[in-house]
Design a protein around this motif. Sequence first.
Motif, short mmCIF file in Angstrom:
data_model
loop_
_atom_site.label_atom_id
_atom_site.label_comp_id
_atom_site.label_asym_id
_atom_site.label_seq_id
_atom_site.Cartn_x
_atom_site.Cartn_y
_atom_site.Cartn_z
N GLU A 84 31.21 -64.73 11.88
CA GLU A 84 32.64 -64.38 11.81
C GLU A 84 33.34 -65.28 10.79
O GLU A 84 34.22 -64.83 10.04
CB GLU A 84 33.31 -64.54 13.19
CG GLU A 84 32.82 -63.56 14.25
CD GLU A 84 33.39 -62.15 14.09
OE1 GLU A 84 34.20 -61.92 13.17
OE2 GLU A 84 32.99 -61.28 14.88
N HIS A 85 32.94 -66.55 10.78
CA HIS A 85 33.52 -67.51 9.81
C HIS A 85 33.19 -67.06 8.38
O HIS A 85 34.04 -67.13 7.49
CB HIS A 85 32.97 -68.90 10.12
CG HIS A 85 33.15 -69.91 9.02
ND1 HIS A 85 34.38 -70.39 8.64
CD2 HIS A 85 32.24 -70.53 8.22
CE1 HIS A 85 34.21 -71.28 7.66
NE2 HIS A 85 32.93 -71.37 7.37
N SER A 86 31.98 -66.58 8.18
CA SER A 86 31.57 -66.14 6.84
C SER A 86 32.41 -64.93 6.40
O SER A 86 32.83 -64.85 5.24
CB SER A 86 30.09 -65.75 6.82
OG SER A 86 29.32 -66.87 7.21
N LEU A 139 27.41 -65.58 2.38
CA LEU A 139 26.21 -66.41 2.53
C LEU A 139 26.48 -67.89 2.20
O LEU A 139 25.54 -68.64 1.95
CB LEU A 139 25.09 -65.83 1.66
CG LEU A 139 24.70 -64.38 1.99
CD1 LEU A 139 23.68 -63.84 1.01
CD2 LEU A 139 24.15 -64.26 3.41
N HIS A 140 27.75 -68.32 2.23
CA HIS A 140 28.05 -69.68 1.73
C HIS A 140 27.40 -70.78 2.55
O HIS A 140 27.12 -71.85 2.03
CB HIS A 140 29.57 -69.91 1.58
CG HIS A 140 30.30 -70.14 2.86
ND1 HIS A 140 30.78 -69.12 3.65
CD2 HIS A 140 30.64 -71.28 3.52
CE1 HIS A 140 31.39 -69.63 4.70
NE2 HIS A 140 31.31 -70.93 4.66
N ASP A 141 27.16 -70.52 3.84
CA ASP A 141 26.56 -71.57 4.68
C ASP A 141 25.10 -71.29 5.02
O ASP A 141 24.54 -71.94 5.91
CB ASP A 141 27.38 -71.72 5.99
CG ASP A 141 28.60 -72.61 5.82
OD1 ASP A 141 28.55 -73.52 4.96
OD2 ASP A 141 29.60 -72.41 6.54
N ILE A 142 24.47 -70.35 4.32
CA ILE A 142 23.10 -69.97 4.71
C ILE A 142 22.12 -71.13 4.58
O ILE A 142 21.10 -71.18 5.29
CB ILE A 142 22.61 -68.71 3.95
CG1 ILE A 142 21.39 -68.13 4.67
CG2 ILE A 142 22.32 -69.00 2.47
CD1 ILE A 142 21.04 -66.72 4.37
N GLN A 201 28.84 -75.04 -4.45
CA GLN A 201 30.00 -75.87 -4.77
C GLN A 201 31.14 -75.83 -3.73
O GLN A 201 32.19 -76.40 -3.97
CB GLN A 201 30.59 -75.44 -6.12
CG GLN A 201 29.61 -75.57 -7.28
CD GLN A 201 30.26 -75.24 -8.62
OE1 GLN A 201 31.42 -74.85 -8.69
NE2 GLN A 201 29.51 -75.39 -9.70
N HIS A 202 30.92 -75.15 -2.58
CA HIS A 202 32.09 -74.95 -1.71
C HIS A 202 32.59 -76.21 -1.01
O HIS A 202 33.66 -76.21 -0.41
CB HIS A 202 31.87 -73.80 -0.72
CG HIS A 202 30.90 -74.09 0.40
ND1 HIS A 202 29.54 -74.08 0.24
CD2 HIS A 202 31.11 -74.38 1.71
CE1 HIS A 202 28.95 -74.34 1.39
NE2 HIS A 202 29.89 -74.54 2.30
N HIS A 203 31.81 -77.30 -1.06
CA HIS A 203 32.29 -78.57 -0.49
C HIS A 203 32.63 -79.60 -1.56
O HIS A 203 32.79 -80.78 -1.26
CB HIS A 203 31.24 -79.15 0.48
CG HIS A 203 31.13 -78.38 1.77
ND1 HIS A 203 32.14 -78.35 2.70
CD2 HIS A 203 30.14 -77.61 2.27
CE1 HIS A 203 31.76 -77.59 3.73
NE2 HIS A 203 30.55 -77.12 3.48
N ALA A 239 39.38 -71.51 1.29
CA ALA A 239 39.20 -70.53 2.38
C ALA A 239 38.32 -71.11 3.49
O ALA A 239 38.60 -70.95 4.68
CB ALA A 239 38.58 -69.26 1.83
N ASP A 240 37.25 -71.80 3.08
CA ASP A 240 36.32 -72.39 4.06
C ASP A 240 37.02 -73.45 4.90
O ASP A 240 36.90 -73.46 6.13
CB ASP A 240 35.14 -73.02 3.29
CG ASP A 240 34.12 -73.65 4.21
OD1 ASP A 240 33.63 -72.94 5.10
OD2 ASP A 240 33.82 -74.84 4.04
N PHE A 241 37.79 -74.31 4.26
CA PHE A 241 38.51 -75.37 4.96
C PHE A 241 39.49 -74.75 5.96
O PHE A 241 39.55 -75.15 7.12
CB PHE A 241 39.25 -76.25 3.94
CG PHE A 241 40.05 -77.37 4.55
CD1 PHE A 241 39.46 -78.59 4.81
CD2 PHE A 241 41.41 -77.20 4.84
CE1 PHE A 241 40.20 -79.64 5.38
CE2 PHE A 241 42.15 -78.23 5.41
CZ PHE A 241 41.55 -79.46 5.67
FE LIG Z 1 31.74 -72.75 5.97
#
Ligand SMILES: [Fe+2]
Length: 395
Positions: free
Chosen positions: A154-156, A186-189, A240-242, A283-285
């Motif tokens: 759901e977060h993805s 798939l950012h946290d896969i 790069q999302h972090h 968006a992730d934060f």
């Molecule tokens: Fe995330």
Amino acid sequence: MRRISIDKTEPGVVLGKTIYTDSFDVLLHKGVVLTKDYIIRLKARGYTTIYVDDVETADVVIKDPISDKIRTMATKDIHKVYKITQASLVKIEADTTDAVIKSINTPKFKNAFQHNPIFIHLCNNLNHFLEGIMSQDVLSGLNSIKSFDNYTYEHSVDTAVISTIIAKRLMLSQDKLKQVAVGEFLHDIGKIFIDEKIINKPGKLTPEEFETVKLHPVYGYELLKDVEQIGSVAAHIPYQHHERQDGRGYPRGLTGTNKLDMGLLKFREGDRLIMLAEIAAIADFYDACISDRPYRKGLSPDLVYELIKTGSGVQFNKELVDCFLSVVPKYPVGYEMRVKSGEYKDYTGIVASVNPQRLSVPKILLLNDDQKKKIKPIEVDLGSYARVLEIECFS
Ligand SMILES: [Fe+2]
Ligand SMILES: [Fe+2]
């Protein structure tokens, strides 16, 4: 309709939105009257917030950013892609970072991933997701119903929703929107290559454990970088999302320019952040902070909104934060809120609607007075209210 914490839910209320199981089949249909037993079972499954229909909030419309059908299709596919990748992991017996990367890059593992019908289905359905988003210029809320087990998926989807709306506001091409969506899905896969005990640890991570978690962007990138349907640009979203503008992010400590990159969207691999990943970072934060987790309650959305403003120019790309603030409301529709000042001080109610032109001054519906007694609902439009009336969300 309103959003309510499961802890405050009383038997007899009517469910406002359908709840799905962790494998995304229907668990309880909207319209069902909740019994004590249902509430206990929902709590046991880790649902923390639900939506209910009642007379007082009958006029409050909580608009979903995407239909249930599209959300379920996307979450189901992401869930399955995680599961099939996890299943083929059994053969990876590597405990150093380099050994894990080597294993991910073996042709057998890569081929099994990119030719899997579920993965292909996820990629082929990106257009449906984008069509679902296309009619919206701003969000009124995210409205996913997260549990302990479905959180990742759901977060993805939620981060993909926010990122796509930002990318749309920036008038990026359809191709870029697709890259944003698949990169976010798939950012946290990369987390599947890390010990589950660390990923699901209910308490604070030790410094060593945190160092291990910080490798998930690297693993995600290694898995996706040469997969034809993803492409190199989208693979850099997980990578790069972090990262942060000031270079204090991870895994590589890249820096940003704090500017929109409208002309330079051609991808350059190197030591610089790409804008699509900078969108993902915001968006992730946002979604991670507002979501309830087993070890902490979600922060209120107005607080996270302020944290993003504070992080502008330091953690997040300044010009992208301005764009984020123009598409995400400070007080999402349906959230419970409290008045902090003025004649209605300590009255509580819900956020009733948002004006797309003035997202930080919603209409509110007051339902309880400062003694917590029920009152005849009072509607206040903060946009046209004569005095300053400060509010805050809570749950
Ligand atoms: Fe995330
Ligand atoms: Fe992450």
